[in-house]
Write a protein that holds these residues in place. Structure first.
Motif, PDB file in Angstrom:
ATOM      1  N   UNK A 118      45.278  19.232   6.328  1.00  0.00           N
ATOM      2  CA  UNK A 118      46.576  18.756   6.829  1.00  0.00           C
ATOM      3  C   UNK A 118      47.112  19.849   7.748  1.00  0.00           C
ATOM      4  N   UNK A 119      47.470  19.482   8.964  1.00  0.00           N
ATOM      5  CA  UNK A 119      47.769  20.472  10.012  1.00  0.00           C
ATOM      6  C   UNK A 119      48.980  20.021  10.811  1.00  0.00           C
ATOM      7  N   UNK A 120      49.859  20.984  11.118  1.00  0.00           N
ATOM      8  CA  UNK A 120      50.980  20.734  12.023  1.00  0.00           C
ATOM      9  C   UNK A 120      51.071  21.906  12.981  1.00  0.00           C
ATOM     10  N   UNK A 121      51.219  21.625  14.264  1.00  0.00           N
ATOM     11  CA  UNK A 121      51.272  22.658  15.288  1.00  0.00           C
ATOM     12  C   UNK A 121      52.564  22.523  16.089  1.00  0.00           C
ATOM     13  N   UNK A 122      53.341  23.593  16.096  1.00  0.00           N
ATOM     14  CA  UNK A 122      54.597  23.633  16.846  1.00  0.00           C
ATOM     15  C   UNK A 122      55.493  22.432  16.523  1.00  0.00           C
ATOM     16  N   UNK A 123      55.584  22.116  15.235  1.00  0.00           N
ATOM     17  CA  UNK A 123      56.427  21.013  14.778  1.00  0.00           C
ATOM     18  C   UNK A 123      57.730  21.573  14.200  1.00  0.00           C
ATOM     19  N   UNK A 124      58.779  20.777  14.297  1.00  0.00           N
ATOM     20  CA  UNK A 124      60.081  21.097  13.713  1.00  0.00           C
ATOM     21  C   UNK A 124      60.462  19.978  12.744  1.00  0.00           C
ATOM     22  N   UNK A 125      60.913  20.353  11.563  1.00  0.00           N
ATOM     23  CA  UNK A 125      61.254  19.390  10.516  1.00  0.00           C
ATOM     24  C   UNK A 125      59.999  18.615  10.105  1.00  0.00           C
ATOM     25  N   UNK A 126      59.258  19.193   9.185  1.00  0.00           N
ATOM     26  CA  UNK A 126      57.995  18.601   8.753  1.00  0.00           C
ATOM     27  C   UNK A 126      57.845  18.869   7.258  1.00  0.00           C
ATOM     28  N   UNK A 127      57.291  17.880   6.533  1.00  0.00           N
ATOM     29  CA  UNK A 127      57.252  18.015   5.075  1.00  0.00           C
ATOM     30  C   UNK A 127      56.065  17.292   4.463  1.00  0.00           C
ATOM     31  N   UNK A 128      55.689  17.792   3.284  1.00  0.00           N
ATOM     32  CA  UNK A 128      54.775  17.119   2.359  1.00  0.00           C
ATOM     33  C   UNK A 128      55.515  17.048   1.033  1.00  0.00           C
ATOM     34  N   UNK A 129      55.770  15.860   0.525  1.00  0.00           N
ATOM     35  CA  UNK A 129      56.563  15.722  -0.694  1.00  0.00           C
ATOM     36  C   UNK A 129      55.985  14.633  -1.588  1.00  0.00           C
ATOM     37  N   UNK A 130      56.531  14.561  -2.803  1.00  0.00           N
ATOM     38  CA  UNK A 130      56.196  13.466  -3.701  1.00  0.00           C
ATOM     39  C   UNK A 130      55.670  13.944  -5.031  1.00  0.00           C
TER      40      UNK A 130
END
Length: 463
Positions: A145-157
């Protein structure tokens, strides 16, 4: 202490610059480093998301454990982003996937009974992305799972993320990786641009499980995260990161729990780590490349966490060339797992090629049972990997406070292992008790201004 006491006095006296002051307190008017914590936590604000749901099943997702859901995750994430953000929802079922790339304003939410299970075929994690491998920037397999130069990002649950990498193809990489690892170190020393440090297909550098790269406002919450190929949760060059209430199960080598790297304002709270390597390890890049990027990890708070795994529970390094400052850990519990014991409760590790400065590591209210190798270990002689690439760059470690540690069952209590060229400076251990210690001697080498205040080992005060 017998011979151990004589050796202790030798290495902690004038030759080593040590200072042992039983009963000493902080100097009048000295600032309490813990006064900084409320300000750090006030800046750590988890992101919020619009009340819009995008079920992955609405985009072709099938939770049968067989169908490839890579495209369904991609399409659901894209739709969520186009709408201005919300939750991509994974319901009950087993959703097999290749790499998942998150974008700004997206919360990937896994409901109870939902499992994202990652493919074991390395080709499912191509094309390559910009990443760090053991602290050196390169182009490599995508993290799961990858995010690049993101703002407001989440993994939840309340669901699960399963890397399925506890054995099989990813761990078959281990005996083959050394030539690639040496090549990557050499490329970094030679100053080859990151875009030309290309690995991935045909190479053997395993990807991390979850990586946020150059992101702001990050949340990982509530999930059961299992079986990574390498480091589990890895924020790199991030700011405002919250990891709370997660359970990490990772066994094997190079499978840390949480590795904030060159990141600031990070809060790790209420988590359980059963890991084959370090539990929480603070990092900031390796050797020449870490100093080139030159971004420290700073203002990190770890609290109310339990550790059952291997190596260091609270660790700094070894990849710390960009510097580390203002790390706080409190209300920590360490206990043996069913077949593992933690090697070190507090483990600060560096060497004479890493360079960088560790300034301010503070641990209090830590309770540990059955430590395997030694309770507190600060070393500047951690292993030099690779065939001698890179110049000598002596590190600095200073301002470490350890208060109210209660440790039962350990080979030794405290070892400080500095370099003749760069002494460890200003370590203070206070109000702490170590029992069932095999070797009651305290070892201090190349350390200045070491203070023990109301510390007992096997019922005897450290004098």
């Amino acid at each position: 202490m017998g011979s151990s006491r004589r050796e202790f006095l030798k290495v902690s006296g004038l030759a080593a610059g040590g200072l042992l002051l039983p009963g000493a307190a902080l100097a009048d008017g000295a600032a309490d480093p813990w006064d900084a914590v409320p300000g750090i936590l006030a800046r750590v604000v988890p992101p919020s998301f619009p009340a819009r749901d995008f079920p992955v099943t609405s985009y072709g997702g099938k939770g049968d454990g067989k169908a490839d859901n890579t495209a369904a995750f991609r399409d659901a994430i894209a739709a969520c982003a186009r709408a201005g953000g919300g939750r991509v929802v994974v319901p009950a079922g087993i959703f097999l996937s290749g790499a998942i790339h998150l974008t700004s304003n997206v919360n990937l939410h896994i409901q109870s009974g939902g499992i994202i299970s990652f493919a074991t075929d390395p080709r499912k994690f191509l094309p390559v992305v910009r990443t760090r491998w053991q602290g050196i920037e390169c182009m490599n397999y995508s993290p799961f799972i990858y995010a690049y130069e993101a703002t407001n990002v989440a993994l939840t649950g309340a669901g699960r993320i399963d890397g399925q990498a506890g054995n099989g193809p990813w761990f078959d990489f281990d005996p083959k990786r050394q030539p690639d690892w040496e090549k990557l170190q050499k490329l970094a020393v030679e100053g080859v641009p990151v875009e030309r440090r290309v690995f991935g297909g045909g190479h053997f550098l395993k990807p991390n499980m979850i990586q946020f790269y150059r992101c702001r406002n990050v949340l990982v919450e509530g999930l059961d995260i299992r079986n990574p190929a390498m480091w589990t949760i890895h924020p790199v060059l991030c700011r405002n990161v919250t990891v709370r209430g997660v359970t990490v199960y990772s066994r094997g080598g190079m499978v840390d729990g949480v590795d904030p790297e060159a990141s600031s304002d990070v809060h790790v709270t209420g988590c359980t780590f059963d890991t084959g390597d370090d539990g929480v390890a603070i990092k900031s890049g390796r050797d020449v490349d870490g100093r080139r990027v030159g971004v420290p990890s700073a203002n990190i708070v770890v609290e109310q966490c339990a550790f059952l795994g291997r190596w260091g529970a609270i660790a700094v390094g070894s990849e710390m060339s960009g510097g580390v400052r203002n790390v706080f850990a409190q209300d920590i519990t360490i206990r043996p797992g069913p077949d593992y014991k933690t090697f070190h409760a507090v483990y600060i590790k560096t060497n004479k090629r890493l360079g960088g400065t560790v300034d301010g590591v503070h641990v209090r209210r830590l309770v540990a049972d059955k430590i395997d190798r030694g309770a507190v270990f600060i070393t500047m002689n951690y292993s030099l990997t690779g065939p001698g690439f890179g110049p000598i760059a002596y590190p600095s470690v200073r301002n470490v406070t350890l208060d109210r540690l209660t440790v039962r069952g350990t080979p030794w209590a405290v070892r400080l292992d500095g370099l003749a060229e760069s002494h460890i400076q200003d370590v203070r251990v206070s109000n702490s008790t170590f029992t069932e210690v095999t070797d009651a001697g305290i070892s201090i080498k190349n350390a200045d201004r070491t203070v023990f205040h109301t510390v007992h080992v096997n019922g005897k005060p450290v004098l």
